[in-house]
Design a protein around this motif. Sequence first.
Motif, PDB file in Angstrom:
ATOM      1  N   VAL A   1      -0.051  26.006 -18.244  1.00 41.84           N
ATOM      2  CA  VAL A   1       0.336  26.981 -17.228  1.00 41.84           C
ATOM      3  C   VAL A   1       0.036  26.378 -15.869  1.00 41.84           C
ATOM      4  O   VAL A   1      -1.073  25.875 -15.637  1.00 41.84           O
ATOM      5  CB  VAL A   1      -0.448  28.310 -17.405  1.00 41.84           C
ATOM      6  CG1 VAL A   1      -0.122  29.282 -16.286  1.00 41.84           C
ATOM      7  CG2 VAL A   1      -0.159  28.928 -18.764  1.00 41.84           C
ATOM      8  N   ASN A   2       1.022  26.411 -14.986  1.00 42.52           N
ATOM      9  CA  ASN A   2       0.824  25.926 -13.626  1.00 42.52           C
ATOM     10  C   ASN A   2       0.020  26.972 -12.851  1.00 42.52           C
ATOM     11  O   ASN A   2       0.485  28.093 -12.650  1.00 42.52           O
ATOM     12  CB  ASN A   2       2.176  25.671 -12.962  1.00 42.52           C
ATOM     13  CG  ASN A   2       2.025  25.032 -11.606  1.00 42.52           C
ATOM     14  OD1 ASN A   2       0.960  24.529 -11.264  1.00 42.52           O
ATOM     15  ND2 ASN A   2       3.082  25.058 -10.824  1.00 42.52           N
TER      16      ASN A   2
ATOM     17  N   GLN B   1      -8.522  26.864 -17.030  1.00 42.50           N
ATOM     18  CA  GLN B   1      -8.150  25.736 -17.895  1.00 42.50           C
ATOM     19  C   GLN B   1      -6.677  25.363 -17.753  1.00 42.50           C
ATOM     20  O   GLN B   1      -6.245  24.321 -18.241  1.00 42.50           O
ATOM     21  CB  GLN B   1      -8.433  26.068 -19.364  1.00 42.50           C
ATOM     22  CG  GLN B   1      -9.905  26.198 -19.679  1.00 42.50           C
ATOM     23  CD  GLN B   1     -10.134  26.467 -21.165  1.00 42.50           C
ATOM     24  OE1 GLN B   1      -9.333  26.125 -22.019  1.00 42.50           O
ATOM     25  NE2 GLN B   1     -11.253  27.108 -21.462  1.00 42.50           N
ATOM     26  N   GLY B   2      -5.891  26.254 -17.150  1.00 42.47           N
ATOM     27  CA  GLY B   2      -4.470  25.981 -16.982  1.00 42.47           C
ATOM     28  C   GLY B   2      -3.684  26.039 -18.275  1.00 42.47           C
ATOM     29  O   GLY B   2      -2.748  25.266 -18.471  1.00 42.47           O
ATOM     30  N   ASN B   3      -4.041  26.995 -19.152  1.00 43.72           N
ATOM     31  CA  ASN B   3      -3.292  27.126 -20.395  1.00 43.72           C
ATOM     32  C   ASN B   3      -3.227  28.582 -20.846  1.00 43.72           C
ATOM     33  O   ASN B   3      -3.906  29.441 -20.300  1.00 43.72           O
ATOM     34  CB  ASN B   3      -3.876  26.228 -21.497  1.00 43.72           C
ATOM     35  CG  ASN B   3      -5.316  26.536 -21.821  1.00 43.72           C
ATOM     36  OD1 ASN B   3      -5.700  27.684 -21.998  1.00 43.72           O
ATOM     37  ND2 ASN B   3      -6.145  25.507 -21.901  1.00 43.72           N
ATOM     38  N   ALA B   4      -2.377  28.820 -21.838  1.00 43.49           N
ATOM     39  CA  ALA B   4      -2.206  30.160 -22.413  1.00 43.49           C
ATOM     40  C   ALA B   4      -2.090  30.007 -23.921  1.00 43.49           C
ATOM     41  O   ALA B   4      -1.622  28.975 -24.416  1.00 43.49           O
ATOM     42  CB  ALA B   4      -0.965  30.825 -21.839  1.00 43.49           C
TER      43      ALA B   4
ATOM     44  N   LEU C   1      -6.791  36.429 -19.089  1.00 41.19           N
ATOM     45  CA  LEU C   1      -5.870  37.445 -18.603  1.00 41.19           C
ATOM     46  C   LEU C   1      -4.671  37.571 -19.528  1.00 41.19           C
ATOM     47  O   LEU C   1      -4.146  36.556 -20.005  1.00 41.19           O
ATOM     48  CB  LEU C   1      -5.376  37.084 -17.199  1.00 41.19           C
ATOM     49  CG  LEU C   1      -6.441  36.824 -16.135  1.00 41.19           C
ATOM     50  CD1 LEU C   1      -5.792  36.350 -14.847  1.00 41.19           C
ATOM     51  CD2 LEU C   1      -7.277  38.069 -15.897  1.00 41.19           C
ATOM     52  N   SER C   2      -4.218  38.795 -19.745  1.00 39.87           N
ATOM     53  CA  SER C   2      -2.986  38.969 -20.515  1.00 39.87           C
ATOM     54  C   SER C   2      -1.846  38.308 -19.728  1.00 39.87           C
ATOM     55  O   SER C   2      -1.952  38.102 -18.508  1.00 39.87           O
ATOM     56  CB  SER C   2      -2.686  40.451 -20.738  1.00 39.87           C
ATOM     57  OG  SER C   2      -2.292  41.052 -19.515  1.00 39.87           O
ATOM     58  N   ILE C   3      -0.769  38.002 -20.409  1.00 39.14           N
ATOM     59  CA  ILE C   3       0.397  37.411 -19.741  1.00 39.14           C
ATOM     60  C   ILE C   3       0.850  38.321 -18.606  1.00 39.14           C
ATOM     61  O   ILE C   3       1.172  37.854 -17.511  1.00 39.14           O
ATOM     62  CB  ILE C   3       1.553  37.185 -20.749  1.00 39.14           C
ATOM     63  CG1 ILE C   3       1.178  36.106 -21.766  1.00 39.14           C
ATOM     64  CG2 ILE C   3       2.863  36.879 -20.064  1.00 39.14           C
ATOM     65  CD1 ILE C   3       1.354  34.692 -21.319  1.00 39.14           C
TER      66      ILE C   3
ATOM     67  N   ASP D   1      -2.241  39.850 -28.276  1.00 34.41           N
ATOM     68  CA  ASP D   1      -1.218  39.345 -27.359  1.00 34.41           C
ATOM     69  C   ASP D   1      -1.630  38.031 -26.704  1.00 34.41           C
ATOM     70  O   ASP D   1      -2.829  37.752 -26.555  1.00 34.41           O
ATOM     71  CB  ASP D   1      -0.915  40.387 -26.273  1.00 34.41           C
ATOM     72  CG  ASP D   1      -0.247  41.619 -26.855  1.00 34.41           C
ATOM     73  OD1 ASP D   1       0.503  41.475 -27.847  1.00 34.41           O
ATOM     74  OD2 ASP D   1      -0.473  42.720 -26.326  1.00 34.41           O
ATOM     75  N   PRO D   2      -0.649  37.228 -26.294  1.00 37.13           N
ATOM     76  CA  PRO D   2      -0.962  35.978 -25.604  1.00 37.13           C
ATOM     77  C   PRO D   2      -1.795  36.234 -24.355  1.00 37.13           C
ATOM     78  O   PRO D   2      -1.671  37.286 -23.716  1.00 37.13           O
ATOM     79  CB  PRO D   2       0.414  35.421 -25.225  1.00 37.13           C
ATOM     80  CG  PRO D   2       1.369  36.084 -26.144  1.00 37.13           C
ATOM     81  CD  PRO D   2       0.787  37.433 -26.434  1.00 37.13           C
ATOM     82  N   PHE D   3      -2.625  35.260 -24.018  1.00 34.90           N
ATOM     83  CA  PHE D   3      -3.457  35.377 -22.820  1.00 34.90           C
ATOM     84  C   PHE D   3      -3.519  34.042 -22.102  1.00 34.90           C
ATOM     85  O   PHE D   3      -3.258  32.991 -22.674  1.00 34.90           O
ATOM     86  CB  PHE D   3      -4.863  35.882 -23.177  1.00 34.90           C
ATOM     87  CG  PHE D   3      -5.622  34.958 -24.088  1.00 34.90           C
ATOM     88  CD1 PHE D   3      -6.477  33.987 -23.561  1.00 34.90           C
ATOM     89  CD2 PHE D   3      -5.493  35.038 -25.461  1.00 34.90           C
ATOM     90  CE1 PHE D   3      -7.185  33.130 -24.399  1.00 34.90           C
ATOM     91  CE2 PHE D   3      -6.195  34.194 -26.306  1.00 34.90           C
ATOM     92  CZ  PHE D   3      -7.038  33.233 -25.774  1.00 34.90           C
ATOM     93  N   VAL D   4      -3.870  34.117 -20.819  1.00 32.13           N
ATOM     94  CA  VAL D   4      -3.940  32.939 -19.950  1.00 32.13           C
ATOM     95  C   VAL D   4      -5.396  32.674 -19.583  1.00 32.13           C
ATOM     96  O   VAL D   4      -6.157  33.603 -19.312  1.00 32.13           O
ATOM     97  CB  VAL D   4      -3.098  33.166 -18.665  1.00 32.13           C
ATOM     98  CG1 VAL D   4      -3.222  31.987 -17.710  1.00 32.13           C
ATOM     99  CG2 VAL D   4      -1.641  33.422 -19.026  1.00 32.13           C
TER     100      VAL D   4
END
Length: 154
Positions: free
Chosen positions: A128-129, A107-110, A141-143, A100-103
């Motif tokens: 990601v803000n 770094q401010g990204n996913a 972290l997971s979304i 699954d996508p993660f954040v």
Amino acid sequence: MILGLYEAHLPVSNLQQSIEFYSKLGLELAWRDEDTAFFWIEKEKSWVGLWQGEEHKTAYHPSLRHIAFRVSYEDLRESVKWLQTIEIEPVPFGKRDSIDPFVRPNQGNASVYFNDPDGNSLELMCFVNVPKNLKNISNKLSIEEWEDLVKEKN
């Protein structure tokens, strides 16, 4: 001076198979010859070159065989389902078990990861803000965890 990335290149073992794969991703074939094909990432702004040859046997390393495609946060949230609908299986990143996508707050990204037929590492990625008080978090972290944390801190 620098406006963005114009091109990146990946080695492939079978050009026709790779053309079919990258077409499934929705990329437009810009041109090809006997052993090379270029796909627009952003038409007339950036492209990826696929080069058929023995170089596809080079051991994977992110500095050699990796590309991250920019997507929106909303599309990243749906990326696993989308990849699976076009018969591409996402893969875990690093030591993670989840596809699954993660954040990455620090770094401010996913991201979400998958491979092409030759094992080149491909990534769907977005900015990601991150509120200032969360920028020190280095865990991936997971979304869902990310969104819960942001709600909790607001």
